[in-house]
Design an enzyme around this catalytic site. Structure first.
Site, PDB file in Angstrom:
ATOM      1  N   PHE A  23      37.461  46.700  35.129  1.00 34.49           N
ATOM      2  CA  PHE A  23      38.770  46.734  35.798  1.00 34.49           C
ATOM      3  C   PHE A  23      39.266  45.283  35.921  1.00 34.49           C
ATOM      4  CE2 PHE A  23      42.032  47.780  38.746  1.00 34.49           C
ATOM      5  CZ  PHE A  23      42.187  49.149  38.751  1.00 34.49           C
ATOM      6  N   GLU A  59      31.584  50.413  41.190  1.00 33.13           N
ATOM      7  CA  GLU A  59      30.360  50.821  40.483  1.00 33.13           C
ATOM      8  C   GLU A  59      29.335  49.679  40.385  1.00 33.13           C
ATOM      9  OE1 GLU A  59      33.556  51.814  39.246  1.00 33.13           O
ATOM     10  OE2 GLU A  59      33.108  53.656  40.332  1.00 33.13           O
ATOM     11  N   VAL A  82      39.299  42.200  42.552  1.00 29.52           N
ATOM     12  CA  VAL A  82      39.933  43.289  43.294  1.00 29.52           C
ATOM     13  C   VAL A  82      41.257  42.754  43.850  1.00 29.52           C
ATOM     14  CG1 VAL A  82      39.585  45.137  44.956  1.00 29.52           C
ATOM     15  CG2 VAL A  82      37.599  43.998  43.964  1.00 29.52           C
ATOM     16  N   ILE A  83      42.340  43.446  43.496  1.00 29.75           N
ATOM     17  CA  ILE A  83      43.677  42.967  43.873  1.00 29.75           C
ATOM     18  C   ILE A  83      44.346  43.997  44.780  1.00 29.75           C
ATOM     19  CG2 ILE A  83      45.931  42.195  43.012  1.00 29.75           C
ATOM     20  CD1 ILE A  83      44.503  41.442  40.390  1.00 29.75           C
ATOM     21  N   THR A  87      48.257  50.571  48.908  1.00 25.65           N
ATOM     22  CA  THR A  87      47.512  51.586  49.669  1.00 25.65           C
ATOM     23  C   THR A  87      46.213  50.964  50.199  1.00 25.65           C
ATOM     24  OG1 THR A  87      46.122  52.333  47.838  1.00 25.65           O
ATOM     25  CG2 THR A  87      48.336  53.289  47.980  1.00 25.65           C
ATOM     26  N   HIS A  89      43.336  51.436  49.292  1.00 28.02           N
ATOM     27  CA  HIS A  89      42.287  51.449  48.260  1.00 28.02           C
ATOM     28  C   HIS A  89      41.554  50.100  48.183  1.00 28.02           C
ATOM     29  CE1 HIS A  89      40.493  53.318  44.723  1.00 28.02           C
ATOM     30  NE2 HIS A  89      40.612  52.172  44.096  1.00 28.02           N
ATOM     31  N   TYR A 114      27.570  37.123  44.855  1.00 28.61           N
ATOM     32  CA  TYR A 114      28.897  37.740  45.017  1.00 28.61           C
ATOM     33  C   TYR A 114      29.956  36.899  44.275  1.00 28.61           C
ATOM     34  CZ  TYR A 114      32.680  39.881  47.837  1.00 28.61           C
ATOM     35  OH  TYR A 114      33.791  40.546  48.282  1.00 28.61           O
ATOM     36  N   ARG A 128      41.899  31.821  40.589  1.00 32.78           N
ATOM     37  CA  ARG A 128      40.445  31.738  40.828  1.00 32.78           C
ATOM     38  C   ARG A 128      39.624  32.192  39.628  1.00 32.78           C
ATOM     39  NH1 ARG A 128      43.520  32.036  44.909  1.00 32.78           N
ATOM     40  NH2 ARG A 128      42.941  31.182  46.936  1.00 32.78           N
TER      41      ARG A 128
HETATM   42  N1  INI Z   1      38.376  48.167  40.818  1.00 35.09           N
HETATM   43  C1  INI Z   1      38.336  46.831  40.719  1.00 35.09           C
HETATM   44  O1  INI Z   1      37.308  46.268  40.284  1.00 35.09           O
HETATM   45  N2  INI Z   1      39.403  46.079  41.090  1.00 35.09           N
HETATM   46  C2  INI Z   1      40.544  46.648  41.588  1.00 35.09           C
HETATM   47  O2  INI Z   1      41.494  45.899  41.896  1.00 35.09           O
HETATM   48  C3  INI Z   1      40.600  48.062  41.715  1.00 35.09           C
HETATM   49  N3  INI Z   1      41.795  48.680  42.238  1.00 35.09           N
HETATM   50  O3  INI Z   1      42.686  47.989  42.707  1.00 35.09           O
HETATM   51  O4  INI Z   1      41.927  49.903  42.183  1.00 35.09           O
HETATM   52  C4  INI Z   1      39.483  48.815  41.311  1.00 35.09           C
HETATM   53  N4  INI Z   1      39.491  50.157  41.395  1.00 35.09           N
HETATM   54  C5  INI Z   1      38.566  51.009  40.685  1.00 35.09           C
HETATM   55  C6  INI Z   1      37.274  51.250  41.462  1.00 35.09           C
HETATM   56  O5  INI Z   1      36.476  50.083  41.501  1.00 35.09           O
HETATM   57  C7  INI Z   1      36.448  52.370  40.815  1.00 35.09           C
HETATM   58  O6  INI Z   1      36.127  52.021  39.486  1.00 35.09           O
HETATM   59  C8  INI Z   1      37.155  53.717  40.794  1.00 35.09           C
HETATM   60  O7  INI Z   1      37.656  54.031  42.077  1.00 35.09           O
HETATM   61  C9  INI Z   1      36.201  54.826  40.338  1.00 35.09           C
HETATM   62  O8  INI Z   1      35.097  54.927  41.228  1.00 35.09           O
END
Ligand code: INI
Length: 154
Positions: A23, A59, A82-83, A87, A89, A114, A128
């Site tokens: 991702f 994961e 992770v951005i 929501t 999430h 980390y 970054r």
């Molecule tokens: N995963 C990330 O690594 N970065 C993100 O920004 C992100 N957003 O924003 O949704 C993200 N989502 C996916 C998540 O990690 C899982 O792969 C998914 O929910 C399936 O379990």
């Protein structure tokens, strides 16, 4: 005179597992490059680095736990971006990832590092991932080398 324990920044002979999220791959690839660059420039060997790709940050903990438990690695480096979106999430992914990485390190005794960018915007994340605010993957690799050596001493 106190006995001081500090990990040297020498990667020769050390084995690393890198767990990296697909991702935001455009940026996680830069983190992986930064991590590999630091390991090699500190005397490590690319043959001693295993790279495990996972779908997203969520994961990372399960894969990191499996490889940390294998006793094959001196340290594990976790890389993700992770951005924040519109929501909750973002909070869920960050909380699960952060707690998971810390727990795995304590449970296995293997340094699990980390190398995660948590950003409010794509611009903040890019800064970054190898631009004006450095490279979080390179920083994580440096920490992994230091901790791997320290754990052999204490
Ligand atoms: N995963 C990330 O690594 N970065 C993100 O920004 C992100 N957003 O924003 O949704 C993200 N989502 C996916 C998540 O990690 C899982 O792969 C998914 O929910 C399936 O379990």
């Amino acid at each position: 005179m106190a006995n001081i324990f500090e990990g040297k920044l020498i990667a020769s002979g050390l084995k690393f597992g890198v767990v990296v999220s697909r991702f935001n791959e455009f940026m996680t690839n830069r983190l992986l490059e930064g991590a590999m660059d630091v390991i090699i420039r500190h005397g490590g060997n690319s043959d001693d680095v295993d790279v495990v790709w996972v779908p997203g940050g969520m994961e990372i903990p399960v894969a990191a736990k499996k490889i940390a438990s294998s006793n094959k690695y001196d340290a594990i480096i976790c890389l993700a971006v992770v951005i924040r979106g519109g929501t909750p999430h973002f909070e869920h992914v960050c909380n699960s990832l952060t707690r998971g990485i810390g727990t795995i390190s304590l449970e296995t005794g293997v340094p699990v590092i980390y190398g995660v960018i948590t950003a409010d915007s794509i611009d903040q994340a890019i800064e970054r991932a190898g631009t004006k605010a450095g490279n979080k993957g390179a920083d994580a690799a440096s920490t992994a080398i230091e901790m791997a050596n320290l754990m052999k001493q204490i």
